[in-house]
Motif scaffolding. Structure first.
Motif, PDB file in Angstrom:
ATOM      1  N   SER A   1       0.667  -1.121  -0.068  1.00  0.00           N
ATOM      2  CA  SER A   1      -0.200   0.019  -0.072  1.00  0.00           C
ATOM      3  C   SER A   1       0.714   1.220  -0.057  1.00  0.00           C
ATOM      4  O   SER A   1       1.838   1.278   0.674  1.00  0.00           O
ATOM      5  CB  SER A   1      -1.075   0.096   1.368  1.00  0.00           C
ATOM      6  OG  SER A   1      -1.949  -0.736   0.988  1.00  0.00           O
TER       7      SER A   1
ATOM      8  N   PHE B   1     -10.657   3.962  -3.616  1.00  0.00           N
ATOM      9  CA  PHE B   1     -10.085   2.856  -2.681  1.00  0.00           C
ATOM     10  C   PHE B   1      -9.675   1.743  -3.287  1.00  0.00           C
ATOM     11  O   PHE B   1      -8.890   1.074  -2.687  1.00  0.00           O
ATOM     12  CB  PHE B   1     -11.490   2.075  -2.046  1.00  0.00           C
ATOM     13  CG  PHE B   1     -12.484   3.016  -1.249  1.00  0.00           C
ATOM     14  CD1 PHE B   1     -12.249   3.504  -0.186  1.00  0.00           C
ATOM     15  CD2 PHE B   1     -13.598   3.700  -1.979  1.00  0.00           C
ATOM     16  CE1 PHE B   1     -12.801   4.394   0.651  1.00  0.00           C
ATOM     17  CE2 PHE B   1     -14.528   4.420  -1.174  1.00  0.00           C
ATOM     18  CZ  PHE B   1     -14.069   4.906   0.272  1.00  0.00           C
TER      19      PHE B   1
ATOM     20  N   GLN C   1      -5.123   7.314  -2.135  1.00  0.00           N
ATOM     21  CA  GLN C   1      -3.615   7.271  -1.670  1.00  0.00           C
ATOM     22  C   GLN C   1      -2.588   7.184  -2.957  1.00  0.00           C
ATOM     23  O   GLN C   1      -2.813   6.373  -3.700  1.00  0.00           O
ATOM     24  CB  GLN C   1      -3.394   5.938  -0.848  1.00  0.00           C
ATOM     25  CG  GLN C   1      -1.827   5.585  -0.700  1.00  0.00           C
ATOM     26  CD  GLN C   1      -1.409   6.195   0.429  1.00  0.00           C
ATOM     27  OE1 GLN C   1      -1.256   7.648   0.552  1.00  0.00           O
ATOM     28  NE2 GLN C   1      -0.747   5.680   1.469  1.00  0.00           N
TER      29      GLN C   1
ATOM     30  N   GLU D   1      12.290   3.206  -2.418  1.00  0.00           N
ATOM     31  CA  GLU D   1      10.954   3.617  -2.718  1.00  0.00           C
ATOM     32  C   GLU D   1      10.965   4.785  -2.979  1.00  0.00           C
ATOM     33  O   GLU D   1      11.693   5.651  -2.354  1.00  0.00           O
ATOM     34  CB  GLU D   1      10.418   3.184  -1.090  1.00  0.00           C
ATOM     35  CG  GLU D   1       9.021   2.751  -0.943  1.00  0.00           C
ATOM     36  CD  GLU D   1       8.776   2.265   0.276  1.00  0.00           C
ATOM     37  OE1 GLU D   1       8.185   3.278   1.126  1.00  0.00           O
ATOM     38  OE2 GLU D   1       8.839   1.099   0.525  1.00  0.00           O
TER      39      GLU D   1
ATOM     40  N   GLY E   1       1.161  -4.170  11.346  1.00  0.00           N
ATOM     41  CA  GLY E   1       0.874  -4.040   9.741  1.00  0.00           C
ATOM     42  C   GLY E   1       1.974  -4.244   8.792  1.00  0.00           C
ATOM     43  O   GLY E   1       3.000  -4.929   9.427  1.00  0.00           O
ATOM     44  N   VAL E   2       2.225  -3.415   7.854  1.00  0.00           N
ATOM     45  CA  VAL E   2       3.608  -3.528   7.179  1.00  0.00           C
ATOM     46  C   VAL E   2       4.261  -2.584   7.464  1.00  0.00           C
ATOM     47  O   VAL E   2       5.302  -1.908   6.511  1.00  0.00           O
ATOM     48  CB  VAL E   2       3.015  -3.588   5.502  1.00  0.00           C
ATOM     49  CG1 VAL E   2       2.317  -4.971   5.220  1.00  0.00           C
ATOM     50  CG2 VAL E   2       2.257  -2.528   5.104  1.00  0.00           C
ATOM     51  N   ALA E   3       4.197  -1.780   8.618  1.00  0.00           N
ATOM     52  CA  ALA E   3       4.960  -0.640   8.923  1.00  0.00           C
ATOM     53  C   ALA E   3       6.224  -0.968   9.694  1.00  0.00           C
ATOM     54  O   ALA E   3       6.127  -1.431  10.501  1.00  0.00           O
ATOM     55  CB  ALA E   3       4.027   0.331   9.615  1.00  0.00           C
TER      56      ALA E   3
END
Lengths: 1050, 480
Positions: free
Chosen positions: A392, A431, A506, A561, A681-683
């Motif tokens: 995400s 979304f 996003q 990134e 999460g993925v953080a």
């Protein structure tokens, strides 16, 4: 008095000469082999019995009489009756001497439907072996499990051995630490290395299932061995074989979607919603999608037909092999070139599998010395898309985006992803993203160059002794690249906040990851093989040997990134510093082993074997471990003449064996890890941070007292052949207990670690394997062969360490896949409703069922049984064959179902017509002033505009998991082939020895139980080991293929 | 055999090579990552700064008080704080003690105590005496929160008693101090003095937690400090080195904004917004990027857009990627001092500490000193009764803890009952701005506000000593 006997051995199929057939005098050392013309000469006394044996053919015996000429026709029509099998170290052994079960399948059988990988050609054909393709995309992994899962955290994959030498079967991404840049986990499947071997080069595959059969191969063989013998040149004429196949494939088993309600939310038509919780279809013409330049598209408000299926393309696949082979009595050679070019079901070139294989092998003899060598190059170039959850804020994933498109939209329209209504700004929902954007703009490529091969030297200093040296090498060099494009909706555009919900999508900042993986494996063996006859009745064959194995990997991944210049996927192209992860692993193993088979009068064979290993991965005090085995074969049909009962073979087998296994490298000494803090999460927060470096204590406690894992297996079996070998039955029962497993088990975090590496516990697999072969029809013109396999494996976890009620193997949201004592390995646990003492569902104050404080059990992934059924009809020059593969029982989790329920696309979401309802039989908990609890009838409904959350894993937590944990049963028509061989004469006229054309289909039909409305349970994006039994998380559908192949021999 | 001696991991150092310099920053960022990350999302939902957005679903379970023991909000922080932060502090202390390096001993001891205090306040009972000793205890027993508090205070006292000023740091050493090192620019004396103040203020915080349940002990502890001229924090303590770079930004930003597919799961809650509006508080603009009245959603009233079309206008809280995670702010320190001055010293000097606190809260956000507000609605009620004054202090503290510090507001509400609970929902006519409302879709039954987290499944399924689960609305040992 010996006399000269001569004759010719020919093939029952076409009558051609068979060179290299072994002709032996029973009970003597005497023997010869047939020459290039199939002819032989030897001296034998009258009355002795000659045995004719040839790999892939049914052996025959003849008694020497008056006639000095004995011609024999061998038929290879029924492979499962083959008497000579390849066993440990590539030694051809008469199967009757084996006290254990060995399954052998010929190359022709495997290649019948021109599969791209060898394991696909074995599906449904071998009892006790469970093979699945984990992906419908070309080049995806396959999962092979022999006699059930026994290792909780280690590998359950068999060892692959080519021409006596073990080869690499790694999956790229698996060598990197979890959550590092190189951990591709469920996101990219570049296939497993064993899958890349060209099936066209395979002569036979032997499957060593139990400990008794495999233990000589050492630690890695504890899950069985797939022994591959490649095709070799044969003495005789120079031959050219060409086979060429072209196939097309389509998706099959797409999710069943509801067709009553359109886009929106809570019965209302919100036009930016990703999903179908909106108004009921009315067939009227309405606007749909985004508003761009003041206009919207329009269409009838109905469910789109075949939308999901039409979202995919037809794929193409070309599979060609050409080989040249030949030889003399002294030397042989074979050279082959194989090419696969496959473009999968996704549009464009986003899923591609290209493979070039070159294989050269040869052998030569000089006096007592013989040398065999094989060298293979395998070049692979693939491209694939991401599965599972998108990264995400960085990029997006096709399979996650496609599932959320409302059922009234035709998905394929979005292929035009640059159209103003479907592009980054105009896409209908903020979304998600246009699924096709990720196909055309994001991607992953993988290139690998691999060399593997072996040298085999044999010298025979004495009549009864052969010395053998074998050296194997397998090295791969891989580069891969993964990228996500940068994009963000223009502020004020539809996806940039100009939609009816004023949501801004996003932005995707994009990324690029470059990886390099190198694998190496060197394997050396020194064997002394002996074969001695002590008397007329006693003989002994056997070997002693030494083995040294050195293997490992070097992996480096670097990524950035947030791309600076869109469209350039280079590490420098960012304002952010690149991050890297680097992992080197190496392990070594010494082994010493011995095996001897004592034969008595061709009736009883007793084999004793033992091996001792010294492994680098265990603590030095524990690194040596010994494991013996024994097996016995009794051929009762030789003791008692059963010919009147039409019994040609009755054999009983019993075997007992142990296999020892070491662990992964670096499980002994405690380490620090570069600090990488999970934020949930993925953080993450990763170091260096604020100009400061950081190391933390590893969250896994290592163990300097590890012992090897030991599996003990007992096996009983029988083989019966009846009616002139037209009916054969092979039954095995096994019981394997794996003890002292080495794995990182979870620890309570308050101990200071999350995992600790321990030896623990027991897992038992018990099972029965039945294989039945038959020839119901055998006439000059027509034969009908059947093969049936049945496997039932019962797995149970016998022990877990103190304090642990379960070991979690895999999880998604609140669904867990766990090991529990007394249960099969892999039990599904997920939220369940809370019940009052009378069994009513307790609802919370919001009207939704409350969930019980602990997860409930849904069942296990274990199958009730697995069956395969193969049929081959030949009529003159025609051949018709098919294979059915039936796997019954067990459960799997579907992340696809989870998302389809969430967005209201799944067919089950129209329950009760989405009307207000009170949870049936429900109560609410009332606590009075004195703290006394009573339950009264619930009158609080789940209202119409709340229905959707009944299917969510938060509000509907207690009841929604049953929609995702479903029956994994399937029945597949694995292959259907129709072949036509040109008659010999016609074939000769066009200059060929043999010409055959085959129409084939693979996985043409799949039947699923009613409860599974979502996806083929065979697919998984959780790798190809135990954790993949959990199920799938938003991966691609499976495919069916249709093709035609041509094979010619010159 | 030498050929087999190749089992030393070439990728990672052996644990014997650990040093305090690499462990302490790891632990500090770990504590900040959870306390200022996902736990601040929970804290902010329950302190009613923000609520779940009407058209998404990420935090529904938290905003309906339906947080099971398997929730990532329970297991995640618990696991990271123990095996991440605390394990590193523990080893850093061992290394520091062995080297007689009392500087690192103090830093690691204070951070360890801070982290334990958060765990105790969240879970009531947690493993302590037998925790972090994996070689001895695989199933550590749980200790009650009060015992742990007392031990933590003793450990801080012991670390303070050592001569930590003895050996000055080099600038490179100062740099590893992510709390007070100022990227290597702090003077050693300032740096260690600030750690001492941090230690004292943390002790103060723990004593104040006991104010209602162990009043005598709280008073004795605090008066002993104050009478001994103990210094408390007069600057912010926390991590401020966050950058707008992936995996280096503020944990709440990283978790909720950078790494979720929709960035508007959190929306302004009417509870806080109505209070800011009532007082014309300029922090509305800083917290929500919108002028009062800030468009907001009533607490827990997501998915009710049919009745409240205005929910679509609700704004997202502003969390900068570079926002610091404060462990204790200067404002908080002032409010704590005001509280104890009021409680134990008859209010002497309390008003000035209160005013300092409110001012620090504003200036910390880059706003001017709120002199008008301090003369108006925020004026200290000097002549009111004790509880009114405590309420004034705590409500101001609540208003200052927005963002990555939100968890503390949840704790302080549990301790003091302020802001007060509203008898009616925020859509009702009698609603008093800034009073907490029972979330409209709560599953615990009206009035049963969450007061703790349930024991994590990660502990419960691996440790038979885990106490029986109690409902989420059961107060912790110091709860009011």
């Amino acid at each position: 008095q010996n006399k000269k006997i001569s004759g010719q051995v020919t093939d029952s199929d076409g009558g051609g000469p068979l060179p290299g057939v072994s002709v032996k005098v029973r009970g003597k050392q005497q023997g010869t082999v047939t020459g290039p013309d199939g002819k032989y000469i030897l001296e034998a006394a009258e009355g002795v019995i000659l045995e004719f044996a040839y790999v892939g053919y049914v052996g025959q015996t003849r008694t020497v009489g008056n006639d000095p000429i004995i011609n024999v026709v061998l038929s290879g029509e029924n492979k499962s009756l083959t008497e000579v099998v390849v066993t440990a170290f590539g030694i051809n052994r008469a199967s009757r001497t084996n006290g254990y079960s060995v399954a052998q399948v010929g190359g022709e059988e495997i290649n019948r439907a021109s599969p791209l990988n060898l394991m696909a050609g074995l599906q449904g054909k071998v009892a006790g072996v469970d093979i699945s393709a984990t992906s419908g995309s070309p080049g995806g992994s396959s999962k092979t499990v022999i006699r059930g899962f026994s290792s909780i955290a280690g590998s359950n994959q068999p060892l692959y051995v080519i021409d006596g030498v073990p080869v690499n079967n790694s999956r790229p991404g698996d060598a990197s630490p979890v959550n590092s840049l190189g951990d591709l986990k469920e996101s990219y499947d570049f296939g497993n290395a064993a899958n890349d071997i060209n099936p066209g080069d395979i002569e036979t595959i032997s499957i060593l299932k139990g400990a008794a059969a495999s233990s000589l191969y050492g630690s890695r063989a504890s899950n069985g061995v797939i022994l591959i013998t490649t095709k070799k040149g044969k003495a005789g004429a120079f031959k050219v074989d060409v086979s060429s196949a072209a196939a097309f494939s389509q998706v099959t088993n797409v999710p069943k979607l509801q067709d009553k309600y359109g886009q929106g939310f809570a019965y209302e038509s919100w036009v930016a919603e990703n999903g179908s919780w909106g108004a009921r279809f009315d067939g009227k013409t309405r606007d749909w999608g985004s508003e761009v330049d003041g206009e919207r598209l329009s269409q009838t408000f109905v469910a789109a037909k075949n939308s999901f299926k039409d979202a995919f393309d037809t794929s193409q696949e070309y599979n060609n092999t050409i080989s040249f082979s030949g030889g003399t009595d002294q030397s042989t050679f074979r050279l082959s070139y194989g090419n696969v070019n496959s473009d999968g079901i996704l549009p464009g070139s986003s899923d591609v599998y290209k493979r070039n294989t070159i294989s050269l092998n040869g052998s030569t003899k000089f006096k007592d010395l013989s040398i065999t060598a094989g060298l293979n190059y395998l070049g692979k170039n693939t491209r694939t898309v991401q599965t599972g959850q998108a990264n995400s804020g960085v990029g997006s994933s096709f399979y996650e985006d496609i599932l959320q498109i409302p059922v009234n939209f035709e998905i394929s329209k979005f292929k035009d992803y640059k159209n103003k209504y479907f592009d980054v700004d105009g896409f209908y929902s903020p979304f998600t993203q246009n699924p096709y954007y990720s196909i055309f703009e994001n991607g992953a490529t993988f290139k690998s160059d691999r060399f593997y091969g072996n040298i085999d030297l044999k010298i025979k200093p004495l009549e009864w002794l052969t010395l053998q040296f074998q050296q194997g090498v397998d090295v791969s060099n891989i580069v891969d690249k993964i990228w996500n494009a940068k994009n963000s909706p223009t502020p004020g555009s539809w996806a940039g906040g100009g939609n009816d919900e004023q949501i801004v999508r996003q932005a995707s900042v994009g990324n690029v990851v470059d990886g390099s993986e190198k694998y190496f494996e060197f394997d050396s063996k020194l064997n002394a093989l002996f074969d001695h006859k002590f008397s007329d009745r006693f003989d002994v064959t056997g070997l002693v040997g030494l083995n040294f194995n050195d293997r490992g990997s070097r992996v480096l991944y670097t990524g950035i990134e947030d791309l600076l210049i869109p469209g350039l996927f280079q590490i420098d192209n960012s304002g952010n510093a690149p991050t890297s992860s680097q992992t080197s692993k190496e392990r070594r193993l010494f082994g010493a082993y011995a095996s001897a088979t004592l034969g008595y009068d061709s009736f009883a064979y007793l084999t004793l074997n033992a091996r001792n290993d010294w492994s680098s991965t265990l603590p030095s005090a524990q690194r040596s471990y010994f494991y013996p085995g024994a097996n016995l074969s009794l051929i009762l049909s030789r003791l008692i003449d059963m010919s009147s009962a039409k019994v040609s073979l009755l054999k009983l087998r019993v075997a007992y064996g142990k296999t020892g296994s070491d662990t992964d490298p670096y499980n002994v000494l405690n380490i620090l890890n570069k600090t990488n803090i999970s934020l949930g999460g993925v953080a993450y927060t990763s170091f260096p941070f604020g100009g400061v470096g950081g190391y933390s204590i590893s969250n896994t406690l290592k163990n300097n007292k590890l012992r090897p894992e030991i599996s003990t297996e007992t096996e009983f079996g029988t083989e019966i052949k009846l009616f002139d070998n037209r009916l054969g039955l092979d039954i095995s029962y096994y019981n394997r207990v794996t003890n002292d497993q080495i794995l990182p088990i979870v620890a309570s975090p308050s101990t200071g670690v999350n995992f600790r590496v321990v030896n623990f516990g027991k897992v038992r697999n018990r099972g029965i394997e039945i294989s039945l072969t038959g020839v119901p029809i055998r006439t000059d013109d027509m034969t009908w062969n059947i093969g049936y396999t049945f496997t039932r494996n019962r797995n149970v976890v016998l022990e877990l360490p103190d304090g642990l009620s379960k070991v979690v193997l895999n999880a998604a949201y609140d669904a867990q896949f766990v090991a529990k004592v007394g249960q099969p390995l892999g039990v599904f646990e997920a939220p369940v409703p809370l019940y009052d003492p009378e069994g009513h569902i307790v609802v919370s104050s919001n009207g939704f069922p409350a969930s019980a404080p602990d997860l409930g059990t849904y069942g296990s992934s274990q199958r009730d049984f697995v069956m395969g059924f193969t049929n081959t009809f030949t009529y003159k020059d025609f051949m018709l064959g098919f294979t059915l593969d039936f796997k019954k029982g067990g459960l799997f989790y579907s992340g696809t179902a989870d998302l389809l329920n969430f967005v209201g696309n799944a067919a089950n979401t129209v329950f009760n017509d989405r009307r207000t309802f009170i949870v049936p039989n429900s109560v609410v908990r009332v606590v009075d002033g004195e703290g006394k609890t009573t339950y009264v009838e619930n009158t609080n409904p789940i209202t119409e505009n709340n229905i959707y959350s009944y299917y969510y894993t938060n509000s509907g937590r207690a009841v929604s998991y049953k929609n995702m944990i479903v029956d994994r049963t399937y029945l597949k028509l694995r292959d259907l082939t129709l072949g036509y061989s040109l008659p010999k004469k016609v074939a000769r006229r066009i200059g060929t020895d043999r010409a055959m054309i085959t129409l084939y289909g693979r996985n043409l039909l799949t039947w699923l139980p009613k409860q599974n409305i979502t996806i083929d349970p065979e697919v998984s994006n959780f790798g190809n080991d135990l954790s993949s039994e959990f199920g799938e998380f938003r991966t691609g559908p499976s495919t069916r293929n249709f093709g035609v192949s041509l094979s010619l021999t010159f | 055999c030498n050929k087999l001696d190749i089992n030393i991991d070439p990728n990672n150092p052996l644990v014997e090579k650990a040093n305090a310099e690499s462990l302490i920053p790891s632990g500090v960022v770990s504590t900040a990552g959870r306390v200022g990350g996902d736990l601040s999302i929970v804290g902010g939902l329950w302190a009613q700064y923000w609520t779940q957005n009407n058209s998404s679903s990420q935090y529904i379970s938290v905003d309906t008080y339906d947080v099971p023991n398997s929730s990532a909000f329970v297991n995640g922080p618990y696991q990271e704080l123990y095996s991440g932060a605390l394990a590193d502090y523990q080893l850093a202390i061992e290394k520091a003690v062995a080297a007689k390096d009392w500087r690192y001993n103090l830093m690691a001891t204070v951070m360890r105590a801070y982290t334990y205090q958060v765990l105790v306040d969240l879970f009531d009972k947690v493993p302590y005496t037998e925790a972090l000793k994996v070689g001895t205890f695989l199933q550590p027993k749980f200790d009650d929160g009060y015992t742990i508090y007392k031990s933590l205070i003793q450990e801080i006292d012991a670390a303070l008693a050592k001569d930590f000023m003895n050996t000055p740091h080099l600038a490179t050493d100062t740099r590893i101090d992510l709390v007070f090192g100022d990227n290597g620019n702090a003077s050693f004396e300032d740096q260690m003095e600030n750690w001492e103040r941090f230690a004292n203020t943390l002790k103060l915080k723990m004593y104040l937690r006991m104010a209602y349940v162990k009043p005598a002990e709280a008073e004795a502890g605090i008066t002993a400090m104050y009478d001994g001229d103990t210094e408390f924090l007069n600057i912010n303590a926390g991590v401020s080195a966050y950058q707008n770079v992936p995996n280096k930004s503020n944990p709440l930003f990283e978790y909720n904004f950078r790494r979720l597919n929709t960035t508007d799961n959190l929306k302004a809650s009417v509870t806080l917004v109505s209070w800011l509006e009532q007082n014309a508080d300029p922090r509305a603009q800083v917290y929500f990027g919108a002028d009062s009245p800030v468009p907001a959603i009533n607490q827990g009233d997501f998915w009710n857009q049919s009745n409240h079309p205005e929910y679509f206008d609700a704004v997202v809280p502003v969390i900068a990627p570079t926002a610091p995670v404060w462990f204790i702010t200067k404002a908080e320190s002032c409010f704590m001092q005001a509280e104890f001055l009021e409680r134990y010293y008859g209010g002497d000097n309390a008003e000035s500490k209160y005013n300092d606190g409110v001012t620090a809260a504003f200036t910390n956000l880059g706003l001017a000193s709120p002199t008008d507000l301090l003369a108006g609605p925020y004026k200290y009620p000097k002549n009111a009764n004790l509880e009114t004054k405590i309420e004034k202090i705590i409500v101001q503290k609540w208003a200052s803890l927005f963002g990555s510090h939100a968890l503390e507001a949840f704790f302080e509400q549990n301790r003091t009952g302020y802001p007060k609970i509203s008898p009616v929902y925020s859509t009702e006519p009698g609603y008093q701005p800034g009073t907490l409302v029972y979330a409209s879709r709560g599953v615990t039954g009206e009035g049963n506000f969450p007061r703790r987290l349930v024991y994590p499944d990660y502990e419960k399924s691996r440790n038979t000593n885990t106490p029986a689960e109690v409902p989420i609305y059961t107060k912790v040992w110091w709860g009011k």
